[in-house]
Structures are given as C-alpha cells and as structure tokens.
Motif scaffolding. Structure first.
Motif, PDB file in Angstrom:
ATOM      1  N   GLY A 267      21.747  23.270  12.620  1.00  0.00           N
ATOM      2  CA  GLY A 267      21.566  23.679  11.233  1.00  0.00           C
ATOM      3  C   GLY A 267      22.896  23.966  10.580  1.00  0.00           C
ATOM      4  N   TYR A 268      22.880  24.895   9.604  1.00  0.00           N
ATOM      5  CA  TYR A 268      24.111  25.169   8.857  1.00  0.00           C
ATOM      6  C   TYR A 268      24.632  26.585   9.098  1.00  0.00           C
ATOM      7  N   LYS A 269      24.388  27.105  10.295  1.00  0.00           N
ATOM      8  CA  LYS A 269      24.986  28.370  10.717  1.00  0.00           C
ATOM      9  C   LYS A 269      25.228  28.301  12.224  1.00  0.00           C
ATOM     10  N   ASP A 270      26.180  29.104  12.717  1.00  0.00           N
ATOM     11  CA  ASP A 270      26.345  29.242  14.165  1.00  0.00           C
ATOM     12  C   ASP A 270      25.032  29.740  14.754  1.00  0.00           C
ATOM     13  N   THR A 271      24.644  29.159  15.900  1.00  0.00           N
ATOM     14  CA  THR A 271      23.317  29.412  16.447  1.00  0.00           C
ATOM     15  C   THR A 271      23.400  29.817  17.914  1.00  0.00           C
ATOM     16  N   LEU A 272      22.491  30.710  18.320  1.00  0.00           N
ATOM     17  CA  LEU A 272      22.389  31.163  19.708  1.00  0.00           C
ATOM     18  C   LEU A 272      21.017  30.815  20.252  1.00  0.00           C
ATOM     19  N   LEU A 273      20.991  30.134  21.409  1.00  0.00           N
ATOM     20  CA  LEU A 273      19.758  29.884  22.151  1.00  0.00           C
ATOM     21  C   LEU A 273      19.749  30.794  23.372  1.00  0.00           C
ATOM     22  N   THR A 274      18.735  31.633  23.474  1.00  0.00           N
ATOM     23  CA  THR A 274      18.626  32.573  24.591  1.00  0.00           C
ATOM     24  C   THR A 274      17.384  32.267  25.415  1.00  0.00           C
ATOM     25  N   ALA A 275      17.566  32.076  26.713  1.00  0.00           N
ATOM     26  CA  ALA A 275      16.439  31.770  27.599  1.00  0.00           C
ATOM     27  C   ALA A 275      15.590  33.018  27.829  1.00  0.00           C
ATOM     28  N   HIS A 276      14.293  32.817  27.965  1.00  0.00           N
ATOM     29  CA  HIS A 276      13.378  33.902  28.306  1.00  0.00           C
ATOM     30  C   HIS A 276      12.643  33.551  29.596  1.00  0.00           C
ATOM     31  N   TRP A 277      12.341  34.599  30.379  1.00  0.00           N
ATOM     32  CA  TRP A 277      11.818  34.387  31.724  1.00  0.00           C
ATOM     33  C   TRP A 277      10.612  35.279  31.991  1.00  0.00           C
TER      34      TRP A 277
END
Length: 199
Positions: free
Chosen positions: A161-171
């Motif tokens: 997209g048009y912003k810095d992005t964080l993907l965080t895994a869930h368990w």
C-alpha cells in the motif's frame, strides 16, 4: 512629398496551456486538467502539480511532459516558451513511492530466520508471503498494521500500500491431551502420538 502610412499588426491571439494530471492508470483515479491562458506568446512560468491540487496516493509528482507517456520535459518554476503553433498540453509524470514491509514471525521462523525481515517495495508491488513455522504451534494467520495503509494480503499474495506496513504472525498452542484432536488450520483429526507435519 512623402506620405507615410501606419501599418499595425494584429494583436496576438491568446495562448493557452493545459495541464493534465495524467494519473497512473493503476491508481484508477480519474484524470483532471486545468487551463492557464496567456495574453500573448512568450515565456511562461511552469506551474507545480499542487497549484491545481493534483495528487494521488502512493506516487510523487516528478514534472511535466509534452506527451502522456513521456519523460519529464519541464520542471515547475522554470520558464518555457509557449506559442500558438503547437499543441500546448502538458502531462504529469509520476513515480511510485517506496515503502517498508516488515515481516515479524513473532516467535516462529519465517524465511529461515526468527528475526524480523524488512523489505523495501514500490507502491502496488507484490510479494509472496509464505506461512511461518513454529514447532508445537499452529499458525493462525497474519495481522496487518496499520489498517489504513491500503496494503492487502490475499492468501500468500501481498500487495504494498502507501504506508510502511508490519505483518505479525499469530499462533495457537498445540495441545494433544485427548486421543484425537482437530487443528483449526486444516480441520483434520489427528490421533494422539501421531507425527504431525507442520507447514
């Protein structure tokens, strides 16, 4: 006896210059245009995109081109010779911005590491995001933040997209306390003591 006769040239016609926003097609944003009218031929100070509120998420304005698919011919604030003998149209030239994607396995392993991985990507660039792994846990999906970044993750297909992005895994902790257990990830039943292959 000399007779002098005055000769007058016709007043020069007004010359107009039309600026086209010329937004990149991938944005889906409708084009806009603004016309500046001069009273005669000559140099004209080139306007900036913000003078007409031309703007689009994920892209930065670079300058103006004589053609819709050309490179920059004119920069804002510079003078350009404009006359009525040519097509006086200028088209915006845009460049995709770059943003950071951070992938956090959050205790697991992704891409061969347990650390966060950071990538620089252009707006609307795509990347495959495989599932992480963690012995004793079942992967329960990714959380994407911020939610207003316009980034998307469909299956393993990520689009910047048009912003810095964080993907965080869930368990989810894997517990085998009964004779059989069903894993939320695949819905299959496993027998206690059976070896489970993690994705």
């Amino acid at each position: 006896k000399c007779i002098f006769k005055a000769v007058y040239d016709e007043a020069p016609a007004d010359v107009s210059l039309t600026y086209h926003a010329n937004y990149p097609a991938v944005t889906g944003k409708a084009d806009s245009e603004a016309t500046v009218v001069k009273v005669n031929n000559g140099d004209l100070l080139i306007a900036a995109a913000e003078d007409f509120s031309f703007a689009v998420n994920g892209f930065t304005f670079q300058g103006w081109s004589r053609s819709a698919d050309g490179s920059v011919d004119y920069l804002p604030g510079k003078e350009a010779g404009i006359d009525n003998r040519s097509a006086n149209d200028l088209y915006g030239v845009w460049k995709a911005n770059r943003y950071k994607l951070t992938v956090d396995p959050n205790g697991g392993t992704w891409g061969g590491t347990g650390n966060r991985s950071v990538f620089e990507m252009d707006y609307l660039e795509t990347k495959e995001i495989e599932d992480p792994v963690w012995a004793g846990y079942v992967f329960a999906g990714w959380t994407l933040t911020p939610v207003d970044s316009a980034s998307t993750l469909e299956g393993t297909h990520y689009t910047m997209g048009y912003k810095d992005t964080l993907l965080t895994a869930h368990w989810q902790k894997l517990k085998l306390e009964k004779e059989t257990v069903s894993l939320p990830a695949d819905g299959k039943a496993y027998t206690f003591g059976e070896t489970i292959r993690y994705r």
